[in-house]
Design a protein around this motif. Structure first.
Motif, PDB file in Angstrom:
ATOM      1  N   LEU A   1       0.855  -1.189   0.000  1.00 34.37           N
ATOM      2  CA  LEU A   1       0.000   0.000   0.000  1.00 34.37           C
ATOM      3  C   LEU A   1       0.890   1.239   0.000  1.00 34.37           C
ATOM      4  N   PRO A   2       0.787   2.084  -1.021  1.00 32.99           N
ATOM      5  CA  PRO A   2       1.517   3.361  -0.975  1.00 32.99           C
ATOM      6  C   PRO A   2       1.011   4.221   0.189  1.00 32.99           C
ATOM      7  N   ASP A   3       1.751   5.277   0.518  1.00 36.37           N
ATOM      8  CA  ASP A   3       1.399   6.096   1.678  1.00 36.37           C
ATOM      9  C   ASP A   3       0.007   6.704   1.574  1.00 36.37           C
ATOM     10  N   HIS A   4      -0.378   7.177   0.402  1.00 41.68           N
ATOM     11  CA  HIS A   4      -1.711   7.763   0.234  1.00 41.68           C
ATOM     12  C   HIS A   4      -2.803   6.706   0.434  1.00 41.68           C
ATOM     13  N   GLU A   5      -2.611   5.521  -0.131  1.00 43.40           N
ATOM     14  CA  GLU A   5      -3.570   4.428   0.043  1.00 43.40           C
ATOM     15  C   GLU A   5      -3.617   3.972   1.495  1.00 43.40           C
ATOM     16  N   TYR A   6      -2.486   4.028   2.164  1.00 45.12           N
ATOM     17  CA  TYR A   6      -2.416   3.661   3.578  1.00 45.12           C
ATOM     18  C   TYR A   6      -3.285   4.598   4.410  1.00 45.12           C
ATOM     19  N   ASN A   7      -3.209   5.885   4.141  1.00 42.81           N
ATOM     20  CA  ASN A   7      -4.022   6.867   4.881  1.00 42.81           C
ATOM     21  C   ASN A   7      -5.509   6.660   4.624  1.00 42.81           C
ATOM     22  N   ILE A   8      -5.892   6.387   3.379  1.00 45.31           N
ATOM     23  CA  ILE A   8      -7.298   6.127   3.066  1.00 45.31           C
ATOM     24  C   ILE A   8      -7.767   4.842   3.749  1.00 45.31           C
ATOM     25  N   SER A   9      -6.920   3.858   3.769  1.00 45.67           N
ATOM     26  CA  SER A   9      -7.277   2.582   4.404  1.00 45.67           C
ATOM     27  C   SER A   9      -7.427   2.742   5.909  1.00 45.67           C
ATOM     28  N   ILE A  10      -6.611   3.589   6.524  1.00 47.09           N
ATOM     29  CA  ILE A  10      -6.775   3.867   7.954  1.00 47.09           C
ATOM     30  C   ILE A  10      -8.117   4.535   8.209  1.00 47.09           C
ATOM     31  N   ALA A  11      -8.470   5.520   7.369  1.00 52.82           N
ATOM     32  CA  ALA A  11      -9.754   6.200   7.525  1.00 52.82           C
ATOM     33  C   ALA A  11     -10.908   5.221   7.332  1.00 52.82           C
ATOM     34  N   ALA A  12     -10.795   4.324   6.382  1.00 53.19           N
ATOM     35  CA  ALA A  12     -11.847   3.322   6.165  1.00 53.19           C
ATOM     36  C   ALA A  12     -11.952   2.369   7.351  1.00 53.19           C
ATOM     37  N   SER A  13     -10.822   2.050   7.967  1.00 48.07           N
ATOM     38  CA  SER A  13     -10.852   1.165   9.141  1.00 48.07           C
ATOM     39  C   SER A  13     -11.554   1.815  10.314  1.00 48.07           C
ATOM     40  N   VAL A  14     -11.259   3.085  10.528  1.00 52.14           N
ATOM     41  CA  VAL A  14     -11.867   3.801  11.647  1.00 52.14           C
ATOM     42  C   VAL A  14     -13.346   3.978  11.398  1.00 52.14           C
TER      43      VAL A  14
END
Length: 118
Positions: free
Chosen positions: A105-118
């Motif tokens: 996961l690139p850094d931008h995708e990582y941030n979106i995935s964190i938001a989706a998890s929360v």
């Protein structure tokens, strides 16, 4: 108010999960299924009350509401675990060959995935 907030947050989860890159399609497919299904069923449940069908259908609506939100919680919690598990793979490298390494996961995708998890 509860149903409208459920719609809002369900839509946000749906959009965030749909906007992420899918490194593990089976896991994120289940997350997307849960988000879309819960969103759709909560709209149906809301329409039952808005259009007065609750008065015509002989059901214990308190128990139905409890079961609906309980099942939604269980499925969303399972989806959270899968999305968080996918997010935790951020630091593992994906090896294309012996010289090229890329993150799952690139850094931008990582941030979106964190938001989706929360």
């Amino acid at each position: 108010i509860v149903f409208l907030s459920l719609q809002l947050f369900g839509t946000i989860v749906w959009v965030l999960v749909a906007s992420t890159r899918v490194p593990l399609p089976l896991l994120q497919g289940w997350v997307m299924f849960v988000a879309v299904t819960a969103w759709f069923l909560s709209i149906v449940f809301l329409c039952v009350f808005l259009f007065g069908y609750a008065n015509r259908i002989a059901v214990n609506w308190n128990q139905t509401d409890f079961l609906f939100h309980g099942a939604t919680f269980v499925f969303y919690f399972g989806a959270f675990l899968l999305q968080a598990g996918t997010t935790s793979l951020h630091h593992f490298p994906r090896k294309f060959n012996s010289t090229t390494h890329d993150k799952i996961l690139p850094d931008h995708e990582y941030n979106i995935s964190i938001a989706a998890s929360v």
